[in-house]
Design an enzyme around this catalytic site. Sequence first.
Site, short mmCIF file in Angstrom:
data_model
loop_
_atom_site.label_atom_id
_atom_site.label_comp_id
_atom_site.label_asym_id
_atom_site.label_seq_id
_atom_site.Cartn_x
_atom_site.Cartn_y
_atom_site.Cartn_z
N ARG A 111 0.83 -1.21 0.00
CA ARG A 111 0.00 0.00 0.00
C ARG A 111 0.87 1.27 0.00
O ARG A 111 0.68 2.15 -0.84
CB ARG A 111 -0.93 0.02 1.23
CG ARG A 111 -1.94 -1.11 1.31
CD ARG A 111 -2.87 -1.13 0.12
NE ARG A 111 -3.60 0.11 -0.04
CZ ARG A 111 -4.17 0.50 -1.18
NH1 ARG A 111 -4.05 -0.24 -2.28
NH2 ARG A 111 -4.84 1.63 -1.25
N SER A 261 4.78 6.77 12.34
CA SER A 261 3.56 6.13 11.84
C SER A 261 2.60 7.17 11.27
O SER A 261 2.78 8.38 11.47
CB SER A 261 2.86 5.37 12.97
OG SER A 261 2.28 6.28 13.89
N CYS A 262 1.57 6.70 10.60
CA CYS A 262 0.58 7.61 10.03
C CYS A 262 -0.12 8.40 11.13
O CYS A 262 -0.35 9.61 11.01
CB CYS A 262 -0.44 6.84 9.18
SG CYS A 262 -1.33 5.53 10.06
N HIS A 289 -9.57 3.87 13.48
CA HIS A 289 -8.68 3.64 12.34
C HIS A 289 -9.29 2.70 11.32
O HIS A 289 -9.91 1.69 11.67
CB HIS A 289 -7.35 3.06 12.86
CG HIS A 289 -6.19 3.19 11.93
ND1 HIS A 289 -6.09 2.50 10.74
CD2 HIS A 289 -5.07 3.94 12.02
CE1 HIS A 289 -4.96 2.81 10.14
NE2 HIS A 289 -4.31 3.69 10.90
N GLY A 321 0.94 2.64 19.47
CA GLY A 321 2.05 3.29 20.15
C GLY A 321 2.22 4.73 19.73
O GLY A 321 3.19 5.39 20.10
#
Length: 457
Positions: A111, A261-262, A289, A321
């Site tokens: 992705r 992270s996103c 999410h 996290g």
Amino acid sequence: MTNTWLQTLAQAESLIPLLGKLGREKSVKVELAGNTLMADSVTGLMTAFDQHPELDLDQVYQVLEQVLASDVAQTVVELESLVAEADVASVLAAKPNNGTETPVVLYGFGRIGRLLARRMCTLGHTTPGMSLAAIVVRKACDNDLTKRASLLKYDSVHGVYEGLVKVDEENQALIINGSPVKVIYASDPETVDYQAHGIKNALLVDNTGRWRDRDGLSVHLNRPGISRVVLTAPGKEMKNIVFGVNDNDVTNDDRIVSAASCTTNAITPILSVLESKYGIESGHVETVHAYTNDQNLIDNIHKGDRRGRAAGMNMVMTETGAAKAVSKAIPSLEGKLSGSAIRVPVINVSIAVLSLNLKSATSVEEINQLLKNASNRAELTGQIGYSDGADAVSSDFIGSQQAGILDSLSTKVRGNQAILYVWYDNEYGYSCQVVRLMEKLAQANLVNMSVVKDRAA
């Protein structure tokens, strides 16, 4: 701006050839208040300039002509500041220019890997100082190249890629908008010799998430042809960089860095603004999410118990996290934030709910205005978006380039307690952040910055 619509349209159309040449011939990206001016859409230019009515488009045209005629290459120019300069030529002459281009290797083509390729190779867009040279994947089937090309071209979430994608079986490559991108088949990074494929001093982006510590990722760094590694996941024993917040912490000695992270990218820029203005005592981050590839579509065994249940029909409690990771970009928030997550049956776009105890009282209006102003600042335009749409829903934010977008109509404040809702395209918005970090690393200005600091000392 006193021009009629048709006059403004004609002026915007006249800019497209200039922007195209700057991108194609000189790898110069032109930004306006942090937003990239694309050469593929007159509508996009009209929208961008509509937000800056103070700009004279005739003057913009003249400035872009000067940039094109200058020696500037492989860099980003900020249009708004150039227009304001009395002596544009002197400003351009002082801009660093090494004329080099860093090859990029995407290790993994899932992705995020495919969206990085889309972003780097978008028609009308340029990524200064770098070009996509190769993709490393495990061979999945006999017609693997054709499958990879199809997955890049057609995407159920982000639609059909507007660029040209062709397959070159003889040379084992994808041809993306006329540029060959080598496809290297390998199941282990230790087996790849990039120099044998003509790749030297490359920036490798690991999209697999398989290795998240320095030792694991150093295997890439030790391969011939690789000089730097970026991890598209939270990393251990390395700097976790949220572009726009702590990217200035990267030095030339950092050969392996994480793009975090996103979710961390979505919330950290907003938290940095709030921490600077009010101070944050404590808080909790709840992310709702979209489900991802690591979940099961139907109930089955999974190393994470709840993630083994059917993603398309359940809300799945899980962990994140991201809240703790914020402190890696904003050290003053160490130990102050907790976090949890719920995976829900939507394929893309997530929302983070920030429940914060601030050090001073505020109001809905004050917080919204603060973050709206931040979203218009050049240094945070790509990181913070602002929505006041009464009918806004998650699908409206598919394809958003910002790391996170404040839903201003949902902001809640009671004294020093604030609750904010932040939308984010957990795929494309994050990919745009990664590319911004890659651009900074690839432009090789860090050595020059270190020399300047040494001289100052």
